[in-house]
Design a protein around this motif. Structure first.
Motif, mmCIF file in Angstrom:
data_model
loop_
_atom_site.group_PDB
_atom_site.id
_atom_site.type_symbol
_atom_site.label_atom_id
_atom_site.label_comp_id
_atom_site.label_asym_id
_atom_site.label_seq_id
_atom_site.Cartn_x
_atom_site.Cartn_y
_atom_site.Cartn_z
ATOM 1 N N GLU A 20 37.538 45.225 30.294
ATOM 2 C CA GLU A 20 36.340 44.425 30.014
ATOM 3 C C GLU A 20 35.337 44.515 31.158
ATOM 4 O O GLU A 20 34.132 44.654 30.931
ATOM 5 C CB GLU A 20 36.733 42.969 29.773
ATOM 6 C CG GLU A 20 37.456 42.747 28.465
ATOM 7 C CD GLU A 20 38.050 41.362 28.332
ATOM 8 O OE1 GLU A 20 38.168 40.902 27.194
ATOM 9 O OE2 GLU A 20 38.403 40.740 29.357
ATOM 10 N N CYS B 80 39.641 44.714 23.193
ATOM 11 C CA CYS B 80 40.211 43.951 24.316
ATOM 12 C C CYS B 80 40.586 42.542 23.861
ATOM 13 O O CYS B 80 41.675 42.051 24.164
ATOM 14 C CB CYS B 80 39.227 43.883 25.479
ATOM 15 S SG CYS B 80 39.001 45.445 26.357
ATOM 16 N N THR C 71 41.631 42.918 31.100
ATOM 17 C CA THR C 71 40.563 42.360 31.943
ATOM 18 C C THR C 71 39.843 43.470 32.696
ATOM 19 O O THR C 71 38.607 43.480 32.772
ATOM 20 C CB THR C 71 41.134 41.322 32.925
ATOM 21 O OG1 THR C 71 41.705 40.252 32.162
ATOM 22 C CG2 THR C 71 40.058 40.775 33.841
ATOM 23 N N GLU C 72 40.591 44.428 33.230
ATOM 24 C CA GLU C 72 39.974 45.573 33.914
ATOM 25 C C GLU C 72 39.075 46.353 32.956
ATOM 26 O O GLU C 72 37.976 46.772 33.329
ATOM 27 C CB GLU C 72 41.045 46.500 34.484
ATOM 28 C CG GLU C 72 41.766 45.945 35.687
ATOM 29 C CD GLU C 72 42.919 46.827 36.130
ATOM 30 O OE1 GLU C 72 43.261 47.819 35.442
ATOM 31 O OE2 GLU C 72 43.512 46.511 37.176
ATOM 32 N N ARG D 268 44.298 40.688 23.659
ATOM 33 C CA ARG D 268 44.518 39.398 24.308
ATOM 34 C C ARG D 268 45.105 38.388 23.308
ATOM 35 O O ARG D 268 46.045 37.650 23.616
ATOM 36 C CB ARG D 268 43.194 38.883 24.889
ATOM 37 C CG ARG D 268 43.317 37.733 25.835
ATOM 38 C CD ARG D 268 41.970 37.287 26.367
ATOM 39 N NE ARG D 268 41.161 38.340 26.978
ATOM 40 C CZ ARG D 268 41.383 38.891 28.176
ATOM 41 N NH1 ARG D 268 42.396 38.488 28.890
ATOM 42 N NH2 ARG D 268 40.585 39.813 28.653
#
Length: 86
Positions: free
Chosen positions: A16, A37, A13-14, A41
């Motif tokens: 992205e 990413c 998430t960071e 996931r």
């Protein structure tokens, strides 16, 4: 294993967010990194869905090792725990 999975997902998430802040929509490199990413996931989600009580699922240590390998790019991150490495 959930702690390690949560760590990986937080770093993804960071990444992205960082990619969105530093690149435009037309940047092919950024598109590839965003796809990377998403694939991480999806791998974490797949590992978390495995039914460990089902015999052919195999050894849980094998799946944990996949998460350990996914976490390697963030070995220097302050939230990374050395005890995750087997």
């Amino acid at each position: 294993m959930d702690e390690l999975a949560a760590f990986i997902l937080a770093r993804v998430t960071e990444d992205e967010i960082l990619l969105g802040a530093v690149s435009g929509d037309s940047d092919i490199g950024a598109e590839r990194m965003l796809a990377d990413c998403e694939s991480k996931r999806l791998m974490v989600a797949h590992i978390q869905r495995i039914d460990w009580d089902y015999e052919p699922a195999g050894d849980q240590d094998y799946m944990r090792r996949l998460l350990e390998l996914l976490a390697l790019p963030w070995v220097g991150h302050f939230d990374y725990n050395e005890h995750w490495v087997s």
